[in-house]
Design an enzyme around this catalytic site. Sequence first.
Site, PDB file in Angstrom:
ATOM      1  N   THR A 151     -10.559   2.553  17.122  1.00  0.00           N
ATOM      2  CA  THR A 151     -11.628   1.643  16.679  1.00  0.00           C
ATOM      3  C   THR A 151     -11.983   0.621  17.750  1.00  0.00           C
ATOM      4  OG1 THR A 151     -10.842   1.869  14.414  1.00  0.00           O
ATOM      5  CG2 THR A 151     -12.211  -0.038  14.873  1.00  0.00           C
ATOM      6  N   LYS A 160      -7.156  -5.576  15.383  1.00  0.00           N
ATOM      7  CA  LYS A 160      -6.431  -4.691  16.310  1.00  0.00           C
ATOM      8  C   LYS A 160      -6.672  -5.117  17.760  1.00  0.00           C
ATOM      9  CE  LYS A 160      -4.349  -1.999  13.458  1.00  0.00           C
ATOM     10  NZ  LYS A 160      -2.882  -2.031  13.328  1.00  0.00           N
ATOM     11  N   SER A 191      -5.702   1.358  17.394  1.00  0.00           N
ATOM     12  CA  SER A 191      -6.659   2.320  16.857  1.00  0.00           C
ATOM     13  C   SER A 191      -7.787   2.558  17.842  1.00  0.00           C
ATOM     14  CB  SER A 191      -7.244   1.759  15.545  1.00  0.00           C
ATOM     15  OG  SER A 191      -8.359   2.509  15.135  1.00  0.00           O
ATOM     16  N   ASN A 238       0.835  -1.213   0.000  1.00  0.00           N
ATOM     17  CA  ASN A 238       0.000   0.000   0.000  1.00  0.00           C
ATOM     18  C   ASN A 238       0.858   1.247   0.000  1.00  0.00           C
ATOM     19  OD1 ASN A 238      -2.578   1.217  -0.077  1.00  0.00           O
ATOM     20  ND2 ASN A 238      -2.437   1.711   2.104  1.00  0.00           N
ATOM     21  N   ARG A 278     -22.895   6.135   6.212  1.00  0.00           N
ATOM     22  CA  ARG A 278     -22.039   5.023   5.771  1.00  0.00           C
ATOM     23  C   ARG A 278     -22.140   3.917   6.817  1.00  0.00           C
ATOM     24  NH1 ARG A 278     -15.600   5.987   5.070  1.00  0.00           N
ATOM     25  NH2 ARG A 278     -15.787   6.291   7.334  1.00  0.00           N
ATOM     26  N   TYR A 290     -11.165  -5.714  10.524  1.00  0.00           N
ATOM     27  CA  TYR A 290      -9.996  -4.857  10.760  1.00  0.00           C
ATOM     28  C   TYR A 290      -9.928  -4.468  12.235  1.00  0.00           C
ATOM     29  CZ  TYR A 290      -7.215  -0.748  11.410  1.00  0.00           C
ATOM     30  OH  TYR A 290      -6.309   0.155  11.921  1.00  0.00           O
ATOM     31  N   ASP A 300     -20.167   3.385  10.474  1.00  0.00           N
ATOM     32  CA  ASP A 300     -19.669   4.624  11.086  1.00  0.00           C
ATOM     33  C   ASP A 300     -20.209   4.765  12.499  1.00  0.00           C
ATOM     34  OD1 ASP A 300     -19.491   6.882   8.230  1.00  0.00           O
ATOM     35  OD2 ASP A 300     -17.971   5.695   9.256  1.00  0.00           O
TER      36      ASP A 300
HETATM   37  P1  NAD Z   1      -0.431   2.613   5.350  1.00  0.00           P
HETATM   38  O1  NAD Z   1      -1.178   1.599   4.582  1.00  0.00           O
HETATM   39  O2  NAD Z   1      -0.093   3.905   4.729  1.00  0.00           O
HETATM   40  O3  NAD Z   1       0.956   1.978   5.870  1.00  0.00           O
HETATM   41  C1  NAD Z   1       1.067   0.608   6.162  1.00  0.00           C
HETATM   42  C2  NAD Z   1       2.311   0.111   5.449  1.00  0.00           C
HETATM   43  O4  NAD Z   1       2.505  -1.255   5.761  1.00  0.00           O
HETATM   44  C3  NAD Z   1       2.193   0.210   3.924  1.00  0.00           C
HETATM   45  O5  NAD Z   1       3.345   0.845   3.404  1.00  0.00           O
HETATM   46  C4  NAD Z   1       2.101  -1.242   3.453  1.00  0.00           C
HETATM   47  O6  NAD Z   1       2.746  -1.438   2.204  1.00  0.00           O
HETATM   48  C5  NAD Z   1       2.838  -1.958   4.580  1.00  0.00           C
HETATM   49  N1  NAD Z   1       2.436  -3.346   4.812  1.00  0.00           N
HETATM   50  C6  NAD Z   1       1.189  -3.846   4.946  1.00  0.00           C
HETATM   51  N2  NAD Z   1       1.247  -5.167   5.184  1.00  0.00           N
HETATM   52  C7  NAD Z   1       2.562  -5.505   5.220  1.00  0.00           C
HETATM   53  C8  NAD Z   1       3.280  -6.697   5.411  1.00  0.00           C
HETATM   54  N3  NAD Z   1       2.650  -7.872   5.609  1.00  0.00           N
HETATM   55  N4  NAD Z   1       4.638  -6.669   5.370  1.00  0.00           N
HETATM   56  C9  NAD Z   1       5.292  -5.515   5.148  1.00  0.00           C
HETATM   57  N5  NAD Z   1       4.677  -4.327   4.948  1.00  0.00           N
HETATM   58  C10 NAD Z   1       3.325  -4.342   4.986  1.00  0.00           C
HETATM   59  O7  NAD Z   1      -1.226   2.823   6.719  1.00  0.00           O
HETATM   60  P2  NAD Z   1      -1.029   3.929   7.852  1.00  0.00           P
HETATM   61  O8  NAD Z   1      -2.197   4.857   7.768  1.00  0.00           O
HETATM   62  O9  NAD Z   1       0.353   4.449   7.832  1.00  0.00           O
HETATM   63  O10 NAD Z   1      -1.234   3.036   9.159  1.00  0.00           O
HETATM   64  C11 NAD Z   1      -0.123   2.477   9.812  1.00  0.00           C
HETATM   65  C12 NAD Z   1      -0.639   1.673  10.997  1.00  0.00           C
HETATM   66  O11 NAD Z   1      -1.441   2.514  11.825  1.00  0.00           O
HETATM   67  C13 NAD Z   1      -1.530   0.498  10.606  1.00  0.00           C
HETATM   68  O12 NAD Z   1      -1.258  -0.586  11.482  1.00  0.00           O
HETATM   69  C14 NAD Z   1      -2.944   1.020  10.841  1.00  0.00           C
HETATM   70  O13 NAD Z   1      -3.830  -0.030  11.171  1.00  0.00           O
HETATM   71  C15 NAD Z   1      -2.721   1.918  12.030  1.00  0.00           C
HETATM   72  N6  NAD Z   1      -3.720   2.989  12.148  1.00  0.00           N
HETATM   73  C16 NAD Z   1      -3.923   3.841  11.108  1.00  0.00           C
HETATM   74  C17 NAD Z   1      -4.889   4.850  11.231  1.00  0.00           C
HETATM   75  C18 NAD Z   1      -5.171   5.798  10.099  1.00  0.00           C
HETATM   76  O14 NAD Z   1      -6.247   6.424  10.101  1.00  0.00           O
HETATM   77  N7  NAD Z   1      -4.277   5.953   9.145  1.00  0.00           N
HETATM   78  C19 NAD Z   1      -5.611   4.986  12.408  1.00  0.00           C
HETATM   79  C20 NAD Z   1      -5.372   4.097  13.449  1.00  0.00           C
HETATM   80  C21 NAD Z   1      -4.406   3.092  13.312  1.00  0.00           C
HETATM   81  C1  WQD Z   2     -14.136  10.254   9.094  1.00  0.00           C
HETATM   82  C2  WQD Z   2     -15.520  10.852   9.030  1.00  0.00           C
HETATM   83  C3  WQD Z   2     -17.124   9.556   7.817  1.00  0.00           C
HETATM   84  C4  WQD Z   2     -15.210   9.953   3.919  1.00  0.00           C
HETATM   85  C5  WQD Z   2     -11.256   5.148   9.810  1.00  0.00           C
HETATM   86  C6  WQD Z   2     -11.148   3.756  10.349  1.00  0.00           C
HETATM   87  C7  WQD Z   2     -10.297   3.766  11.586  1.00  0.00           C
HETATM   88  C8  WQD Z   2      -8.971   4.415  11.280  1.00  0.00           C
HETATM   89  C9  WQD Z   2      -9.189   5.808  10.742  1.00  0.00           C
HETATM   90  C10 WQD Z   2      -7.415   2.663  10.783  1.00  0.00           C
HETATM   91  C11 WQD Z   2     -16.617   9.828   9.215  1.00  0.00           C
HETATM   92  C12 WQD Z   2     -16.857  10.878   7.125  1.00  0.00           C
HETATM   93  C13 WQD Z   2     -15.492  10.043   5.260  1.00  0.00           C
HETATM   94  C14 WQD Z   2     -16.062  10.583   2.978  1.00  0.00           C
HETATM   95  C15 WQD Z   2     -17.418  11.374   4.786  1.00  0.00           C
HETATM   96  N1  WQD Z   2      -8.214   3.643  10.365  1.00  0.00           N
HETATM   97  N2  WQD Z   2     -16.576  10.745   5.680  1.00  0.00           N
HETATM   98  N3  WQD Z   2     -17.139  11.280   3.446  1.00  0.00           N
HETATM   99  O1  WQD Z   2     -14.123   6.189   9.662  1.00  0.00           O
HETATM  100  O2  WQD Z   2     -13.350   7.777  11.488  1.00  0.00           O
HETATM  101  O3  WQD Z   2     -11.880   5.929  10.777  1.00  0.00           O
HETATM  102  O4  WQD Z   2      -9.984   5.680   9.561  1.00  0.00           O
HETATM  103  O5  WQD Z   2      -7.152   2.336  11.891  1.00  0.00           O
HETATM  104  O6  WQD Z   2     -10.096   2.439  11.996  1.00  0.00           O
HETATM  105  O7  WQD Z   2     -12.445   3.335  10.713  1.00  0.00           O
HETATM  106  O8  WQD Z   2     -12.244   7.843   9.252  1.00  0.00           O
HETATM  107  O9  WQD Z   2     -11.759   9.382   7.406  1.00  0.00           O
HETATM  108  O10 WQD Z   2     -13.109   7.283   6.903  1.00  0.00           O
HETATM  109  O11 WQD Z   2     -14.143   9.140   8.199  1.00  0.00           O
HETATM  110  O12 WQD Z   2     -18.401  11.996   5.191  1.00  0.00           O
HETATM  111  O13 WQD Z   2     -15.862  10.529   1.730  1.00  0.00           O
HETATM  112  O14 WQD Z   2     -15.714  11.414   7.730  1.00  0.00           O
HETATM  113  O15 WQD Z   2     -18.498   9.245   7.800  1.00  0.00           O
HETATM  114  O16 WQD Z   2     -17.641  10.418   9.952  1.00  0.00           O
HETATM  115  P1  WQD Z   2     -13.050   6.942  10.316  1.00  0.00           P
HETATM  116  P2  WQD Z   2     -12.776   8.391   7.840  1.00  0.00           P
END
Ligand code: NAD
Ligand code: WQD
Length: 344
Positions: free
Chosen positions: A129, A156, A127, A37, A298, A152, A301
């Site tokens: 979540t 976690k 997260s 990704n 959605r 997902y 949510d």
């Molecule tokens: P991202 O997808 O940008 O980064 C994840 C990276 O991990 C990617 O570069 C992908 O290529 C790599 N990857 C996935 N599976 C792999 C594997 N098996 N081996 C090696 N590399 C692998 O995501 P992010 O937004 O940077 O999130 C990073 C972490 O934070 C994740 O664990 C995600 O669940 C967590 N997180 C993200 C958010 C968010 O909103 N972005 C919120 C809460 C938690």
């Molecule tokens: C934020 C708000 C949507 C898109 C997700 C994962 C969470 C974490 C963070 C990994 C919500 C609204 C969104 C759009 C919209 N990821 N929205 N139009 O859902 O809070 O969290 O990402 O750990 O686990 O669930 O983030 O950015 O998708 O949405 O109205 O096109 O924006 O309904 O209220 P979310 P989001």
Amino acid sequence: MKSTILVTGGAGYIGSHTTVELQNAGYEVVIVDNLSNSNENVIDGIERITGIRPAFEKVDCIDWDAMQKVFDSYPNIKGIIHFAASKAVGESVSKPLLYYRNNLVSLINLLELMPQYNVEGIVFSSSCTVYGQPEILPVNESAPIQPALSPYGNSKQINEEIIRDAIHSGASYKSIILRYFNPIGAHPSAEIGELPNGVPQNLIPFLTQTAIGIRAELQVYGNDYNTPDGSCIRDYINVVDLARAHVIAVERMLENKSKEQMEIFNLGTGTGLSVLELIDAFEKATQVKVPYRIVGRREGDIEQIWADPRYANEVLGWKTVESVDDTLRSSWKWQQKLREKGVM
Ligand code: NAD
Ligand code: WQD
């Protein structure tokens, strides 16, 4: 030079920003990423910011033999930050086994390899979540974990239990679990940022792609929630603020600043913003209009969540410092850079 830190998923959104902050703090970084990704040119962006190119191994964390070779190649790894995971909530519903394999086996491999290579600790990306829709807001670390609404989110929750059970079984390593709220923004240099594959699921990338004309309009998923303006509320945290918390967590672990073997921290601003408030803030901060339309809710949510960050503030000595306006401007600057470079 300080210790060497393995950053899994370090070519990703949060991992790349964390690598920059680790290097700024004097750590040696080894990135492992299978680029499922992300793209290897993120490593170039990191180097342009810090002048230091992190070691990079294109490896799948669920590949035991390949991961063992990484530890053999970098015997000085003292700590790990484990970002690597699949993270699209919707995709996890249609591909649960891919999510469980990827997100659980990658962690189990690391936990089994750590004792063999004297790795002292692991910071884990969790997260908010895991809280589902909290009964009480703001939500703190003692809030109950609620049944996950997606594979997902469940992965976690299970990850956190795996770490707890491994430590309870006598493992000597430490772990700090960081529960992120909604990371947004990009590095102020616009050399790195969020670059989702395909149509963005998250709000900010879709919003900036709409603002620049890639998307016709932003769909706001519902304005009939029990919130002041009817749209959902979230705690949007600047990704660089989030990255800085990881450096503090690594230092806390490796310098034995805590007598606890496992700690959990909420990483948020402590302030909730609605979707409509965020759109308004973006337009004011950038002077760019965002065409949007209210549509139905959605599925999956939750209505509203924001962090009580006092535990992280007091114990880690960390708090968010970047304003929402500067954060939104950084997202916009990143989107404009992607256009200049012809990326999108
Ligand atoms: P991202 O997808 O940008 O980064 C994840 C990276 O991990 C990617 O570069 C992908 O290529 C790599 N990857 C996935 N599976 C792999 C594997 N098996 N081996 C090696 N590399 C692998 O995501 P992010 O937004 O940077 O999130 C990073 C972490 O934070 C994740 O664990 C995600 O669940 C967590 N997180 C993200 C958010 C968010 O909103 N972005 C919120 C809460 C938690
Ligand atoms: C934020 C708000 C949507 C898109 C997700 C994962 C969470 C974490 C963070 C990994 C919500 C609204 C969104 C759009 C919209 N990821 N929205 N139009 O859902 O809070 O969290 O990402 O750990 O686990 O669930 O983030 O950015 O998708 O949405 O109205 O096109 O924006 O309904 O209220 P979310 P989001």
